[in-house]
Design a protein around this motif. Structure first.
Motif, PDB file in Angstrom:
ATOM      1  N   SER A   1       0.851  -1.190   0.000  1.00 25.44           N
ATOM      2  CA  SER A   1       0.000   0.000   0.000  1.00 25.44           C
ATOM      3  C   SER A   1       0.883   1.234   0.000  1.00 25.44           C
TER       4      SER A   1
ATOM      5  N   ALA B   1      -4.671   4.395 -12.616  1.00 19.38           N
ATOM      6  CA  ALA B   1      -5.011   3.204 -11.832  1.00 19.38           C
ATOM      7  C   ALA B   1      -3.997   2.907 -10.734  1.00 19.38           C
ATOM      8  N   GLY B   2      -2.807   3.497 -10.854  1.00 18.36           N
ATOM      9  CA  GLY B   2      -1.770   3.257  -9.860  1.00 18.36           C
ATOM     10  C   GLY B   2      -0.581   2.476 -10.374  1.00 18.36           C
TER      11      GLY B   2
ATOM     12  N   GLU C   1      -6.986  -1.672 -10.859  1.00 23.86           N
ATOM     13  CA  GLU C   1      -8.037  -0.660 -10.954  1.00 23.86           C
ATOM     14  C   GLU C   1      -8.158   0.034  -9.608  1.00 23.86           C
ATOM     15  N   GLY C   2      -8.107   1.358  -9.625  1.00 21.21           N
ATOM     16  CA  GLY C   2      -8.245   2.105  -8.380  1.00 21.21           C
ATOM     17  C   GLY C   2      -7.229   1.736  -7.326  1.00 21.21           C
ATOM     18  N   GLY C   3      -6.024   1.373  -7.767  1.00 24.56           N
ATOM     19  CA  GLY C   3      -4.957   1.052  -6.835  1.00 24.56           C
ATOM     20  C   GLY C   3      -5.002  -0.346  -6.270  1.00 24.56           C
TER      21      GLY C   3
ATOM     22  N   ASN D   1      -3.539  -0.130  -2.804  1.00 22.79           N
ATOM     23  CA  ASN D   1      -4.263  -0.765  -1.710  1.00 22.79           C
ATOM     24  C   ASN D   1      -3.996  -2.265  -1.684  1.00 22.79           C
TER      25      ASN D   1
ATOM     26  N   THR E   1      -7.647  -6.380  -9.367  1.00 20.90           N
ATOM     27  CA  THR E   1      -9.020  -6.860  -9.499  1.00 20.90           C
ATOM     28  C   THR E   1      -9.111  -8.183 -10.248  1.00 20.90           C
TER      29      THR E   1
END
Length: 240
Positions: A14, A44-45, A214-216, A24, A219
């Motif tokens: 993280s 997306a990170g 996706e979004g850190g 994350n 998925t």
């Protein structure tokens, strides 16, 4: 293979920019002899993950292991000596220097002069179209050629694992294909590869395994061929 021997093992990583979370609990691995790709949309990170692995961003949690050694938070110059090399997004060449001078900078951490000379000859052989332009200023090369020089510079550190951050961004389709072939050729020399890409079609075509960020957060993960056939991936990343 035991996890201790993995070229790269990222566990529960993280990271934040101030109070804003960027990663994350990301967990990924690169096995021996693999090309592993990480795909995701802009923001997306992906680049944050690369920077955290290579010591430019300090993680708030989790760990990074190279070949079984915990290197979490280790400085970039020490990681180079551990066998990690990065081709950054945007190439980051020294434009006023020649191609040869850029390549020589890639070997800054090495003292084995004879081996460096052998590696220079070997690396240049991977890019025959550039062989006669060693004395040419780096800024005068095309975008695709500059990307080749950036990869060649990274290889001059004699890496055991190579991280590539968006190597095809902004390049024409024909050049993208050339870069993809180059990445496969590098992998065939025994270098393990983590490829971070927005160009999912190219990345999934050459990788052994793939992760979606996706979004850190991760998925999805599977073999690249399986993910390429996923309806969700096809809709979101392949335009199908």
């Amino acid at each position: 293979m035991s996890t201790e021997a993995l070229p790269l093992k990222v566990s529960g990583l993280s990271a934040r920019y101030g109070v804003v979370p960027a990663l994350n609990e990301v967990s990924i691995t690169v096995g021996s002899g693999e090309i592993v790709t990480l795909i995701g949309a802009n923001g997306a990170g992906k680049s944050t993950l690369i920077k955290t692995i290579c010591g430019l961003v300090r993680p708030s949690a989790g760990s990074v292991h190279l070949f079984g050694e915990n290197v979490t938070g280790m400085s970039p110059d020490r990681l180079v000596r551990k066998g990690l090399s990065v081709v950054p997004e945007g190439r980051r060449l020294f434009g006023e220097m020649t191609m040869l001078e850029n390549l020589e900078l890639g070997s800054f951490a090495r003292n084995d002069t004879a081996a460096v000379k052998r590696d220079l000859d070997r690396v240049i052989s991977l890019f025959p179209e550039l062989r006669d332009r060693l004395a040419t200023q780096a800024s005068t090369f095309s975008g695709g050629q500059q990307q080749m020089i950036a990869v060649a510079r990274a290889l001059m550190s004699a890496p055991r694992i190579l991280l590539l951050d968006e190597p095809t961004i902004g390049l024409a389709p024909a050049i993208v294909d050339r870069i993809a072939e180059m990445i496969k050729t590098v992998a065939e020399t025994g270098v393990n590869i983590l490829l971070v890409e927005q160009n999912a079609e190219t990345a999934l075509a050459i990788a052994d395994r793939a992760y979606i960020l996706e979004g850190g957060a991760i998925t999805a993960e599977d073999s690249a061929s399986v993910l390429a056939q996923s309806p969700e991936v096809q809709r979101a990343y392949l335009g199908i």
